[in-house]
Design a protein around this motif. Structure first.
Motif, PDB file in Angstrom:
ATOM      1  N   SER A 112       6.952  -0.617 -13.628  1.00 49.01           N
ATOM      2  CA  SER A 112       5.855  -0.244 -12.724  1.00 49.01           C
ATOM      3  C   SER A 112       6.352   0.008 -11.309  1.00 49.01           C
ATOM      4  CB  SER A 112       4.789  -1.353 -12.719  1.00 49.01           C
ATOM      5  OG  SER A 112       5.345  -2.588 -12.300  1.00 49.01           O
ATOM      6  N   MET A 113       7.352  -0.736 -10.862  1.00 51.32           N
ATOM      7  CA  MET A 113       7.908  -0.504  -9.530  1.00 51.32           C
ATOM      8  C   MET A 113       8.573   0.869  -9.446  1.00 51.32           C
ATOM      9  SD  MET A 113       9.499  -4.320  -8.829  1.00 51.32           S
ATOM     10  CE  MET A 113      10.238  -3.889  -7.260  1.00 51.32           C
ATOM     11  N   VAL A 114       9.381   1.197 -10.451  1.00 53.17           N
ATOM     12  CA  VAL A 114      10.047   2.510 -10.456  1.00 53.17           C
ATOM     13  C   VAL A 114       9.023   3.628 -10.554  1.00 53.17           C
ATOM     14  CG1 VAL A 114      11.617   3.998 -11.750  1.00 53.17           C
ATOM     15  CG2 VAL A 114      12.183   1.584 -11.425  1.00 53.17           C
ATOM     16  N   ALA A 115       8.035   3.472 -11.445  1.00 50.57           N
ATOM     17  CA  ALA A 115       7.026   4.513 -11.623  1.00 50.57           C
ATOM     18  C   ALA A 115       6.213   4.723 -10.345  1.00 50.57           C
ATOM     19  CB  ALA A 115       6.105   4.140 -12.779  1.00 50.57           C
ATOM     20  N   ARG A 120       4.602   8.131  -5.885  1.00 52.68           N
ATOM     21  CA  ARG A 120       3.959   8.094  -4.567  1.00 52.68           C
ATOM     22  C   ARG A 120       4.842   8.535  -3.418  1.00 52.68           C
ATOM     23  NH1 ARG A 120      -1.512   8.073  -4.697  1.00 52.68           N
ATOM     24  NH2 ARG A 120      -2.229   6.748  -6.402  1.00 52.68           N
ATOM     25  N   TYR A 121       6.137   8.534  -3.595  1.00 57.09           N
ATOM     26  CA  TYR A 121       7.042   8.839  -2.487  1.00 57.09           C
ATOM     27  C   TYR A 121       7.886  10.056  -2.835  1.00 57.09           C
ATOM     28  CZ  TYR A 121       5.779   4.152  -0.917  1.00 57.09           C
ATOM     29  OH  TYR A 121       5.083   3.036  -0.525  1.00 57.09           O
ATOM     30  N   THR A 186      -2.942   9.080 -10.903  1.00 62.30           N
ATOM     31  CA  THR A 186      -4.396   9.222 -10.981  1.00 62.30           C
ATOM     32  C   THR A 186      -5.121   8.310  -9.994  1.00 62.30           C
ATOM     33  OG1 THR A 186      -4.636   7.518 -12.696  1.00 62.30           O
ATOM     34  CG2 THR A 186      -4.173   9.757 -13.441  1.00 62.30           C
ATOM     35  N   LEU A 187      -4.434   7.324  -9.435  1.00 66.82           N
ATOM     36  CA  LEU A 187      -5.083   6.391  -8.518  1.00 66.82           C
ATOM     37  C   LEU A 187      -5.285   7.039  -7.146  1.00 66.82           C
ATOM     38  CD1 LEU A 187      -3.183   3.077  -9.370  1.00 66.82           C
ATOM     39  CD2 LEU A 187      -5.335   3.935 -10.304  1.00 66.82           C
ATOM     40  N   PRO A 188      -6.374   6.724  -6.459  1.00 63.63           N
ATOM     41  CA  PRO A 188      -6.649   7.356  -5.158  1.00 63.63           C
ATOM     42  C   PRO A 188      -5.620   6.956  -4.101  1.00 63.63           C
ATOM     43  CG  PRO A 188      -8.211   5.580  -5.604  1.00 63.63           C
ATOM     44  CD  PRO A 188      -7.435   5.783  -6.859  1.00 63.63           C
ATOM     45  N   THR A 189      -5.087   7.959  -3.422  1.00 67.88           N
ATOM     46  CA  THR A 189      -4.101   7.715  -2.369  1.00 67.88           C
ATOM     47  C   THR A 189      -4.737   7.098  -1.139  1.00 67.88           C
ATOM     48  OG1 THR A 189      -2.912   9.664  -3.184  1.00 67.88           O
ATOM     49  CG2 THR A 189      -2.261   8.816  -1.030  1.00 67.88           C
ATOM     50  N   SER A 190      -6.014   7.366  -0.893  1.00 66.90           N
ATOM     51  CA  SER A 190      -6.674   6.884   0.319  1.00 66.90           C
ATOM     52  C   SER A 190      -6.668   5.361   0.413  1.00 66.90           C
ATOM     53  CB  SER A 190      -8.113   7.394   0.358  1.00 66.90           C
ATOM     54  OG  SER A 190      -8.827   6.970  -0.809  1.00 66.90           O
ATOM     55  N   ILE A 191      -6.737   4.658  -0.732  1.00 65.09           N
ATOM     56  CA  ILE A 191      -6.751   3.197  -0.700  1.00 65.09           C
ATOM     57  C   ILE A 191      -5.404   2.660  -0.226  1.00 65.09           C
ATOM     58  CG2 ILE A 191      -6.981   1.125  -2.109  1.00 65.09           C
ATOM     59  CD1 ILE A 191      -8.963   2.595  -3.827  1.00 65.09           C
ATOM     60  N   ALA A 192      -4.318   3.248  -0.733  1.00 61.20           N
ATOM     61  CA  ALA A 192      -2.994   2.822  -0.282  1.00 61.20           C
ATOM     62  C   ALA A 192      -2.798   3.127   1.198  1.00 61.20           C
ATOM     63  CB  ALA A 192      -1.918   3.508  -1.120  1.00 61.20           C
ATOM     64  N   THR A 205       1.252  -3.618  -0.300  1.00 62.47           N
ATOM     65  CA  THR A 205       0.352  -2.585  -0.817  1.00 62.47           C
ATOM     66  C   THR A 205       0.520  -2.421  -2.320  1.00 62.47           C
ATOM     67  OG1 THR A 205       0.435  -1.409   1.296  1.00 62.47           O
ATOM     68  CG2 THR A 205      -0.309  -0.166  -0.627  1.00 62.47           C
ATOM     69  N   PHE A 206       1.761  -2.474  -2.777  1.00 62.67           N
ATOM     70  CA  PHE A 206       2.007  -2.287  -4.209  1.00 62.67           C
ATOM     71  C   PHE A 206       1.481  -3.468  -5.025  1.00 62.67           C
ATOM     72  CE2 PHE A 206       4.901  -3.190  -7.810  1.00 62.67           C
ATOM     73  CZ  PHE A 206       4.546  -2.125  -8.614  1.00 62.67           C
ATOM     74  N   PHE A 207       1.876  -4.692  -4.647  1.00 61.10           N
ATOM     75  CA  PHE A 207       1.558  -5.864  -5.465  1.00 61.10           C
ATOM     76  C   PHE A 207       0.100  -6.309  -5.343  1.00 61.10           C
ATOM     77  CE2 PHE A 207       6.222  -6.426  -5.307  1.00 61.10           C
ATOM     78  CZ  PHE A 207       6.456  -6.608  -6.659  1.00 61.10           C
ATOM     79  N   ARG A 208      -0.513  -6.100  -4.188  1.00 56.35           N
ATOM     80  CA  ARG A 208      -1.856  -6.639  -3.966  1.00 56.35           C
ATOM     81  C   ARG A 208      -2.958  -5.583  -4.029  1.00 56.35           C
ATOM     82  NH1 ARG A 208      -2.147 -11.034   0.747  1.00 56.35           N
ATOM     83  NH2 ARG A 208      -4.116 -11.311  -0.387  1.00 56.35           N
ATOM     84  N   VAL A 209      -2.584  -4.309  -3.974  1.00 58.90           N
ATOM     85  CA  VAL A 209      -3.603  -3.254  -3.981  1.00 58.90           C
ATOM     86  C   VAL A 209      -3.438  -2.335  -5.194  1.00 58.90           C
ATOM     87  CG1 VAL A 209      -4.600  -1.314  -2.720  1.00 58.90           C
ATOM     88  CG2 VAL A 209      -3.778  -3.330  -1.470  1.00 58.90           C
TER      89      VAL A 209
END
Length: 298
Positions: A112-115, A120-121, A186-192, A205-209
């Motif tokens: 999940s970290m690699v994905a 996202r980056y 598929t997850l909204p970028t605005s939340i991050a 942001t990754f672990f808690r959101v």
């Protein structure tokens, strides 16, 4: 003709009655009929051997190979399970649980970290790394057995939990990264972005959101990893000969049936191997469906 009068005094035609489904209904289209037929046939192929194994695990050898192999046992031989346990199935089961639990947890964490980073980056080589992981799904496992054996041997991890766990993680990472990459996109970028604006770091942001939002996808790919690692036979056969897992133990029991002729014990061992993964899937099947839908239809 029936008419309706509205509050302004104007007349309007009544809505047309709903027609019952007929031959032109899409549910009776050739595609749907064919797909449902295939699904029913596939379900029969999967369920029938499982049910037959459950029944055979409570029979004697004579009943299994008798005139009515599908008949219910005359007497429930629960002792078959105790015999299987005494022949080492308990140790095999314990080894499998340890390796699969830590292997799946490691796979989900690193995958999940690699994905997430690849989804996202943007950075040079992003797509190249992603295609390397995708290509890893097409590489046959047995082609890497010899070099993998020497690598594990050089680290002194042959027939150890940590050696097999690391190999399982590496074996399962390509599919996990491929699946979770599609889900994270598929997850909204605005939340991050909102979390970063509020002062959260990238790790927070990754672990808690983002990771909690990806829970359906994590459960889905986790089930696939559990099934793949639980049923793995080639890798532990070469890398863990002195600490066998459940698939190796069942293969050993199968070989011994040439001399012992105790097939009820063998089917009891098969039942012990099958029931845990079936129970896990039945518990999380709704999350699996939600994860697959989220990764493909959003």
């Amino acid at each position: 003709m029936t008419v309706n009068i509205d509050v302004k005094g104007e007349t309007a035609d009544a809505p047309a009655p709903i027609q019952p489904a007929g031959p032109n209904d899409r549910s009776f289209s050739p595609v749907n009929v064919f797909s449902h037929t295939v699904l029913i046939g596939w379900s029969v192929l999967v369920v029938v051997p499982f049910v037959w194994s459950l029944i055979a695990s409570l029979k004697s050898t004579g009943e299994i190979f008798g005139d009515s192999p599908w008949a219910l046992p005359k007497k429930l031989l629960w002792g078959n399970f105790s015999k299987a346990w005494e022949k080492g199935v308990g140790d095999y089961l314990g080894n499998s649980i340890v390796v699969v639990v830590f292997g799946v947890l490691g796979t989900m964490l690193f995958g999940s970290m690699v994905a997430y980073v690849l989804a996202r980056y943007e950075f040079p080589g992003n797509r190249f790394i992603y295609y390397l992981f995708a290509a890893g799904m097409m590489f046959p496992t047995f082609l890497a057995i010899v070099p993998l054996f020497f690598v594990v041997q050089n680290f002194g991890m042959i027939s150890t939990y940590q050696g097999l766990i690391l190999v399982y993680i590496a074996y399962s990472l390509p599919f996990t990264v491929f699946f979770m990459h599609a889900f994270f996109r598929t997850l909204p970028t605005s939340i991050a972005e909102a979390a970063l604006v509020d002062g959260a770091g990238h790790a927070t942001t990754f672990f808690r959101v983002m990771l909690p939002m990806a829970k359906p996808g994590l459960i889905s790919v986790g089930i696939f990893n559990v099934l793949g690692q639980w049923n793995q036979f080639v890798l532990p056969s070469f890398l863990s000969p002195e600490k066998p897992v459940l698939s190796q133990g069942i293969a050993t029991l199968l070989g011994s049936q040439r001399y012992e002729n105790d097939w009820g014990t063998l089917f009891a061992a098969l039942t012990i191997a099958m029931v845990p993964v079936v129970v896990v899937y039945l518990i999380f099947y709704r999350q699996v469906q939600a994860g697959l839908t989220g990764a493909t239809l959003k």
